[in-house]
Write a protein that holds these residues in place. Structure first.
Motif, PDB file in Angstrom:
ATOM      1  N   HIS A   1       0.852  -1.185   0.000  1.00 23.50           N
ATOM      2  CA  HIS A   1       0.000   0.000   0.000  1.00 23.50           C
ATOM      3  C   HIS A   1       0.887   1.234   0.000  1.00 23.50           C
ATOM      4  CE1 HIS A   1       1.073  -0.529   4.207  1.00 23.50           C
ATOM      5  NE2 HIS A   1       0.797   0.752   4.386  1.00 23.50           N
TER       6      HIS A   1
ATOM      7  N   HIS B   1       0.931   5.827   1.010  1.00 22.73           N
ATOM      8  CA  HIS B   1       0.281   7.027   1.557  1.00 22.73           C
ATOM      9  C   HIS B   1       1.266   8.185   1.467  1.00 22.73           C
ATOM     10  CE1 HIS B   1       2.406   5.139   4.924  1.00 22.73           C
ATOM     11  NE2 HIS B   1       1.561   4.119   4.840  1.00 22.73           N
TER      12      HIS B   1
ATOM     13  N   HIS C   1       4.890   0.006  -0.100  1.00 23.04           N
ATOM     14  CA  HIS C   1       5.597  -0.782   0.916  1.00 23.04           C
ATOM     15  C   HIS C   1       4.670  -1.779   1.581  1.00 23.04           C
ATOM     16  CE1 HIS C   1       3.602   2.533   2.969  1.00 23.04           C
ATOM     17  NE2 HIS C   1       3.561   1.764   4.036  1.00 23.04           N
TER      18      HIS C   1
HETATM   19 FE   LIG Z   1       1.994   2.080   5.527  1.00 27.30          FE
END
Ligand SMILES: [Fe+2]
Length: 368
Positions: A271, A273, A312
């Motif tokens: 995922h 962010h 990651h």
């Molecule tokens: Fe994360």
């Protein structure tokens, strides 16, 4: 003085700049231990601060850190030592990794022990004290690098202390706030308003206090998230929530701190962010893949584990691990820049402005 002239740069047809991720990296326990020893062997510095910043090789002045906006320092206090008072407009989160000590923050005396986590709000006078017989070491994280890049990092060592005049609080309470006399009205049904200057200089106050999350209290709860089962799709952790951060769900106004407990054989989905993450593994061992690069780590290692927007995932090895994660999530929520992709097949969400990502926790724990 030389005359200054601004440049004009035509950027209309310039392609958007590519993000240049700082590579993920592990700072092994052995290197941290060696630096702790070096700090311990110094003659006591005049201000009592045995402090070393762990700097990423890609970091550039001003604002050196382990991630572009986050610094991590190793802080050592020998028995009987105390630091001078300091205040700064950066905010901090710390975790004790050896011994015990006192954080004197504002009017609070916070006694901390190994693996306790606490926050130091911006602009509060603070100092540290080790009144025990063992060395005290803690890691401290702050947003100083970002403020230094903005050229607004305010730091005062041993500042003059101005005590409020007696009864000043009562006198202030009796006075109406100037903004109550200022204009504040809607200009149409969209919600757009016009507000007077007084609203800019007297914003609503949310109390910001130092809080501590004691390891024995947190540890006693962690099995609840660790034991959600192999099919759980979320992360096995608790957020150390500070109510001052309101809907930004932080531990300080810049960062959240989470404590994770992963059982053996648990691997997260890849995922990403826009918030950057730094992990401190304080028990067990595991592995990570960050932008295709593989890492292995163990208790006592620190890791730039998720440079902002880098893909990651982390997994446990052996009997699992415990990790402290510091991530500049509340900062991004405040700026409306927190973008999140829970799996690479999911859309890119702007958290806080639309419904966020979901897990299957409802199926696993039922209705609470
Ligand atoms: Fe994360």
């Amino acid at each position: 003085m030389t005359e200054l002239n601004a440049r004009f740069i035509d950027v209309g047809s310039t392609p958007a700049r590519d993000m240049n991720f700082w590579p993920a990296m592990v700072i092994p326990k052995e290197d941290i231990d060696r630096e702790m020893e070096r700090l311990s062997d110094l003659d006591r510095p005049g201000n009592g601060r045995r402090v070393s910043s762990i700097v990423h090789p890609y970091a550039t002045e001003p604002g050196l850190g382990l991630a572009p906006g986050i610094d991590v320092t190793i802080n050592v206090l020998l028995p009987g030592e105390e630091t001078v008072v300091i205040r700064r407009n950066s905010n901090q989160i710390a975790m004790c990794i050896e011994g015990s000590g006192d954080a004197l923050i504002g009017a609070d005396v916070i006694r901390f022990e190994k693996f306790d986590v606490w926050n130091t709000p911006s602009m509060m006078l603070y100092r540290y004290r080790n009144s025990g017989s063992e060395r005290c070491v803690f890691l401290s994280y702050s947003n100083a690098p970002m403020l230094e890049k903005l050229e607004v990092h305010f730091v005062e060592e041993d500042p003059p202390v101005f005590a409020p005049a007696e009864g000043a609080g009562d006198a202030m309470a009796a006075i109406k706030r100037a903004r109550e006399f200022a204009d504040n009205f809607e200009i149409d049904e969209s919600g757009a308003r016009l507000m007077g200057y007084e609203y800019l200089i007297d914003i609503d106050v949310v109390p910001s206090r130092p809080l501590i999350w004691r390891w024995d209290t947190v540890a006693a709860q962690l099995d609840r998230v660790a034991n959600l089962g192999k099919d759980y799709r979320g992360r096995r952790l608790y957020l150390l929530y500070n109510p001052a951060t309101e809907r930004r769900n932080g531990t300080s106004h810049s960062f959240f701190a989470t404590i994770a407990r992963y059982p053996g054989g648990t691997v997260d989905m890849p995922h990403r962010h826009s918030s950057a993450a730094i992990n401190y593994y304080f028990e067990g061992l595991g592995k990570s893949t960050v932008e295709g690069q593989k890492f292995e780590w163990k208790a006592g290692d620190l890791m730039l584990s998720a440079p902002g927007w880098a893909v990651h995932n982390h997994g446990s090895r052996g009997d699992g691990f415990h990790a402290l994660t510091i991530q500049d999530h509340p900062l991004h929520i405040a700026m409306e820049s927190l973008i999140w992709q829970e799996t690479l097949k999911d859309p890119v969400l702007k958290l806080g402005a639309e419904q966020g990502a979901q897990t299957n926790i409802g199926e696993l724990v039922g209705v609470r």
